[in-house]
Enzyme design. Structure first.
Site, PDB file in Angstrom:
ATOM      1  N   ASN A  16       0.953  -1.098   0.045  1.00 31.55           N
ATOM      2  CA  ASN A  16      -0.033  -0.022  -0.063  1.00 31.55           C
ATOM      3  C   ASN A  16       0.897   1.082  -0.014  1.00 31.55           C
ATOM      4  O   ASN A  16       0.438   2.098  -0.784  1.00 31.55           O
ATOM      5  CB  ASN A  16      -0.974   0.078   1.039  1.00 31.55           C
ATOM      6  N   MET A  91       1.627  -2.566  12.170  1.00 32.59           N
ATOM      7  CA  MET A  91       1.095  -3.559  12.782  1.00 32.59           C
ATOM      8  C   MET A  91       1.147  -3.254  14.523  1.00 32.59           C
ATOM      9  O   MET A  91       1.709  -4.079  15.255  1.00 32.59           O
ATOM     10  CB  MET A  91       1.586  -5.195  12.491  1.00 32.59           C
ATOM     11  N   ILE A  93      -0.524  -1.320  17.841  1.00 33.80           N
ATOM     12  CA  ILE A  93      -1.685  -0.634  18.578  1.00 33.80           C
ATOM     13  C   ILE A  93      -1.094   0.659  18.957  1.00 33.80           C
ATOM     14  O   ILE A  93       0.040   0.704  19.663  1.00 33.80           O
ATOM     15  CB  ILE A  93      -2.290  -1.413  19.687  1.00 33.80           C
ATOM     16  N   ASN A 108      -6.024   5.038   7.942  1.00 30.22           N
ATOM     17  CA  ASN A 108      -5.795   3.735   8.038  1.00 30.22           C
ATOM     18  C   ASN A 108      -6.467   3.064   6.845  1.00 30.22           C
ATOM     19  O   ASN A 108      -7.493   3.390   6.371  1.00 30.22           O
ATOM     20  CB  ASN A 108      -6.050   3.076   9.351  1.00 30.22           C
ATOM     21  N   HIS A 110      -8.053  -0.724   5.874  1.00 27.70           N
ATOM     22  CA  HIS A 110      -8.425  -2.033   6.732  1.00 27.70           C
ATOM     23  C   HIS A 110      -8.975  -2.971   5.736  1.00 27.70           C
ATOM     24  O   HIS A 110      -9.924  -2.711   4.762  1.00 27.70           O
ATOM     25  CB  HIS A 110      -9.057  -1.697   7.874  1.00 27.70           C
ATOM     26  N   SER A 137     -11.415  -0.649   3.529  1.00 29.63           N
ATOM     27  CA  SER A 137     -12.044   0.573   3.851  1.00 29.63           C
ATOM     28  C   SER A 137     -10.948   1.547   4.512  1.00 29.63           C
ATOM     29  O   SER A 137      -9.792   0.834   4.858  1.00 29.63           O
ATOM     30  CB  SER A 137     -12.898   0.475   5.277  1.00 29.63           C
ATOM     31  N   ASP A 146      -9.760   0.273  14.455  1.00 27.68           N
ATOM     32  CA  ASP A 146     -10.506   0.115  13.518  1.00 27.68           C
ATOM     33  C   ASP A 146     -11.983   0.873  13.317  1.00 27.68           C
ATOM     34  O   ASP A 146     -12.934   0.222  12.900  1.00 27.68           O
ATOM     35  CB  ASP A 146     -10.642  -1.339  12.986  1.00 27.68           C
TER      36      ASP A 146
END
Ligand code: GRF
Length: 320
Positions: A16, A91, A93, A108, A110, A137, A146
């Site tokens: 991405n 990856m 949090i 972001n 997802h 999304s 998310d």
């Protein structure tokens, strides 16, 4: 064109990231990549970014408290001059402190049709649920995982013989199309009519006893009852051959209108059809709208037409 600077955070492959940075090579792309950063010094995407001449930064999260690692990443992003953060397979949090520093400025991607299937294993969950479509999304990042407002989505049909892997690779094609366009749209949102209209609407409806009504196809705001209310503002979007997006508000009359046109001809213009009655148009598409000033104008115009019972207290206060 002034381009927005973005930082891309990755943890691995970085496909991405590749899509974002190749889209950024187009002359008319409204963003440029100022930094690619990773929590894994061996992330594959870092080498690609470096080969493409993009500044890179990495710092392992190992042996660091979450907040401390986030702070290191934050400092690197700030040093790069980036105003937006695009998470692309990052990856980690993120701590609430980091998320709040980048509030409304962090996106972001997802691999599900949010709000369905937050977290991991999204493809298998969509297949197991018997969904006809999976998808991806792009959303704003908020403290909850998310969960932030969805900006754009692409549906991806699930084929009868799909497994998680085949579905993931097809979804990835959709991701690569979606992310650059959603990011480009987001960084230019302040020039888009819907965003501008929403800003005006919030301010107009915050005044007492107001409601919105279409007037010849344009949103307008009235004060007073539904039946006898009067318009104090209209939104115009390139109406009647005008070049601009603007807000029409009421001045005290033609003298004030003329003085404004004289004082700041880049900001004010005389609206067609309404001009002769002393309304003035304020341009909203200059990219540097002073929204406090717009609020003041709305309040002033509201006061000009509001029923006495609403303005009486203000009139009294003015006398002191
Ligand atoms: C993508 O599937 C993305 O949706 C998710 O993580 C994966 C990253 O892949 N957030 P890549 O590193 O961009 O190739």
């Amino acid at each position: 064109m002034i381009k927005s600077k973005i930082a891309i955070l990755i943890s691995g492959r970085g496909s991405n990231m590749g899509a974002l940075l190749y889209a950024a090579k187009a002359e008319d792309c409204p963003y440029e990549v100022a930094l690619v950063a990773s929590n894994d010094p061996n992330a594959r995407g870092l080498a690609l970014a470096a080969a493409e001449g993009i500044p890179t930064f990495s710092h392992s999260h190992k042996a660091l408290a979450r907040e401390d690692h986030d702070q290191i990443m934050h400092d690197a992003i700030i040093r790069s001059g980036a105003e937006y953060v695009a998470l692309a397979g990052y990856m980690r949090i993120l701590s609430d402190a980091f998320v709040s520093k980048w509030s409304q400025h962090m996106l972001n991607i997802h691999p599900s049709l949010l709000p369905k299937y937050k977290g991991l294993d999204t493809y298998q969950r969509a297949i197991d649920a018997g969904d006809s479509h999976a998808g991806c999304s792009v959303h704003l990042v908020t403290p909850e995982l998310d969960d932030g407002p969805v900006l754009a989505q692409t549906e991806v049909a699930i084929l009868p013989d799909d497994d998680a892997e085949s579905l993931a690779s097809r979804t990835l094609i959709a991701e690569h199309q979606l992310y650059p366009s959603a990011l480009a749209k987001y960084v230019t949102r302040e020039a888009q009519p819907e965003w501008i209209l929403d800003q005006v609407r919030q301010r107009a409806l915050a005044l007492s006893e107001t409601h919105e009504r279409l007037s010849f196809g344009s949103p307008g705001w009235r004060v007073g009852s539904e039946k006898t209310g009067k318009y104090f503002a209209y939104f115009t979007q390139r109406l009647h051959g005008e070049a601009s997006i603007g807000l029409l508000v009421k001045t005290s009359g033609l003298d004030e209108q003329a003085a404004l046109l004289d004082a700041d001809p880049d900001l004010y213009y005389a609206p067609k059809f309404y001009g002769k009655s002393g309304w003035i148009a304020i341009r909203l598409d200059t990219g540097r709208t002073d929204w406090g000033h717009i609020s003041d104008w709305l309040a002033k115009s509201w006061r000009m037409v509001a029923p006495k019972k609403l303005t009486r207290m203000m009139d009294i206060a003015d006398e002191f």
